[in-house]
Design a protein around this motif. Sequence first.
Motif, PDB file in Angstrom:
ATOM      1  N   VAL A   1      32.389 -22.838  16.124  1.00 56.94           N
ATOM      2  CA  VAL A   1      31.760 -21.633  16.657  1.00 56.94           C
ATOM      3  C   VAL A   1      31.441 -21.821  18.130  1.00 56.94           C
ATOM      4  N   LYS A   2      31.310 -20.704  18.815  1.00 59.50           N
ATOM      5  CA  LYS A   2      30.916 -20.708  20.222  1.00 59.50           C
ATOM      6  C   LYS A   2      29.599 -19.958  20.342  1.00 59.50           C
ATOM      7  N   THR A   3      28.987 -20.042  21.488  1.00 60.82           N
ATOM      8  CA  THR A   3      27.743 -19.334  21.730  1.00 60.82           C
ATOM      9  C   THR A   3      27.979 -17.840  21.557  1.00 60.82           C
ATOM     10  N   GLY A   4      27.126 -17.212  20.788  1.00 60.18           N
ATOM     11  CA  GLY A   4      27.235 -15.777  20.561  1.00 60.18           C
ATOM     12  C   GLY A   4      27.986 -15.410  19.301  1.00 60.18           C
ATOM     13  N   ASP A   5      28.641 -16.343  18.635  1.00 66.56           N
ATOM     14  CA  ASP A   5      29.359 -16.042  17.393  1.00 66.56           C
ATOM     15  C   ASP A   5      28.371 -15.773  16.264  1.00 66.56           C
ATOM     16  N   LEU A   6      28.713 -14.823  15.391  1.00 67.12           N
ATOM     17  CA  LEU A   6      27.873 -14.478  14.250  1.00 67.12           C
ATOM     18  C   LEU A   6      28.086 -15.513  13.150  1.00 67.12           C
ATOM     19  N   ILE A   7      27.013 -16.167  12.741  1.00 63.50           N
ATOM     20  CA  ILE A   7      27.087 -17.207  11.717  1.00 63.50           C
ATOM     21  C   ILE A   7      26.620 -16.666  10.369  1.00 63.50           C
ATOM     22  N   LEU A   8      25.537 -15.841  10.397  1.00 62.23           N
ATOM     23  CA  LEU A   8      24.913 -15.350   9.182  1.00 62.23           C
ATOM     24  C   LEU A   8      24.496 -13.911   9.388  1.00 62.23           C
ATOM     25  N   GLU A   9      24.760 -13.066   8.406  1.00 59.86           N
ATOM     26  CA  GLU A   9      24.310 -11.672   8.460  1.00 59.86           C
ATOM     27  C   GLU A   9      23.545 -11.390   7.179  1.00 59.86           C
ATOM     28  N   LEU A  10      22.311 -10.909   7.348  1.00 62.68           N
ATOM     29  CA  LEU A  10      21.473 -10.588   6.198  1.00 62.68           C
ATOM     30  C   LEU A  10      21.725  -9.154   5.758  1.00 62.68           C
ATOM     31  N   ASP A  11      21.540  -8.891   4.467  1.00 66.98           N
ATOM     32  CA  ASP A  11      21.720  -7.544   3.916  1.00 66.98           C
ATOM     33  C   ASP A  11      20.556  -6.673   4.402  1.00 66.98           C
ATOM     34  N   SER A  12      20.887  -5.600   5.113  1.00 68.65           N
ATOM     35  CA  SER A  12      19.849  -4.756   5.711  1.00 68.65           C
ATOM     36  C   SER A  12      19.766  -3.371   5.075  1.00 68.65           C
ATOM     37  N   THR A  13      20.405  -3.166   3.941  1.00 69.53           N
ATOM     38  CA  THR A  13      20.392  -1.832   3.329  1.00 69.53           C
ATOM     39  C   THR A  13      18.984  -1.409   2.934  1.00 69.53           C
ATOM     40  N   GLU A  14      18.180  -2.318   2.436  1.00 71.68           N
ATOM     41  CA  GLU A  14      16.793  -1.993   2.057  1.00 71.68           C
ATOM     42  C   GLU A  14      15.994  -1.557   3.277  1.00 71.68           C
ATOM     43  N   LEU A  15      16.169  -2.287   4.387  1.00 71.19           N
ATOM     44  CA  LEU A  15      15.441  -1.931   5.610  1.00 71.19           C
ATOM     45  C   LEU A  15      15.942  -0.614   6.197  1.00 71.19           C
ATOM     46  N   GLU A  16      17.250  -0.359   6.118  1.00 72.48           N
ATOM     47  CA  GLU A  16      17.799   0.901   6.627  1.00 72.48           C
ATOM     48  C   GLU A  16      17.278   2.084   5.816  1.00 72.48           C
ATOM     49  N   ASP A  17      17.196   1.928   4.488  1.00 71.41           N
ATOM     50  CA  ASP A  17      16.640   2.987   3.637  1.00 71.41           C
ATOM     51  C   ASP A  17      15.175   3.242   3.993  1.00 71.41           C
ATOM     52  N   LYS A  18      14.440   2.158   4.201  1.00 74.80           N
ATOM     53  CA  LYS A  18      13.025   2.285   4.562  1.00 74.80           C
ATOM     54  C   LYS A  18      12.884   2.986   5.914  1.00 74.80           C
ATOM     55  N   GLN A  19      13.768   2.667   6.870  1.00 76.50           N
ATOM     56  CA  GLN A  19      13.722   3.293   8.193  1.00 76.50           C
ATOM     57  C   GLN A  19      14.003   4.794   8.078  1.00 76.50           C
ATOM     58  N   GLN A  20      14.976   5.180   7.264  1.00 81.75           N
ATOM     59  CA  GLN A  20      15.276   6.603   7.088  1.00 81.75           C
ATOM     60  C   GLN A  20      14.081   7.335   6.469  1.00 81.75           C
ATOM     61  N   THR A  21      13.427   6.707   5.499  1.00 81.87           N
ATOM     62  CA  THR A  21      12.242   7.302   4.872  1.00 81.87           C
ATOM     63  C   THR A  21      11.138   7.474   5.910  1.00 81.87           C
ATOM     64  N   MET A  22      10.949   6.480   6.765  1.00 80.46           N
ATOM     65  CA  MET A  22       9.915   6.545   7.812  1.00 80.46           C
ATOM     66  C   MET A  22      10.261   7.612   8.846  1.00 80.46           C
TER      67      MET A  22
END
Length: 149
Positions: free
Chosen positions: A105-126
Amino acid sequence: MKKDYGERMNKKDIYTKLKAMMAERPAYAAGAGIILLMILIAAFSGSGDKGKDGSKDPLYTVEQGPLTISIKESGTTRDKDEIILKNESGRSLKIAALLDEGVMVKTGDLILELDSTELEDKQQTMDISVKNAKANLIAADENLAITKN
């Protein structure tokens, strides 16, 4: 005593004469042993690999190619600058994507992505709640203006 070298001797006669001579003079026995040892060393020292032309030194043809040196060992490795990731959010997090192990990997490469669907749903509700609250504020301001008149 005159020795007659002209007579033929068989192996047994030679053995008995040598045994008698060695018993009379032990220095002969030591000398015969050393001579025998030297003969054996000379006989077996030249029995190594020989080159194609029959010379004593082995000859090899040098070829250019890859030089592979491999050592099979087992163990574990640790990074000098190890980083430990901790979940401090208090929520259970799910991993959506993870880079394969051993990938460079190099600087700036994506190593890990967390599931954000729960947070996106919460943001839409807010967002909906904020829009409703603004609409309620506007309605309340209009009602206040009507009651003042």
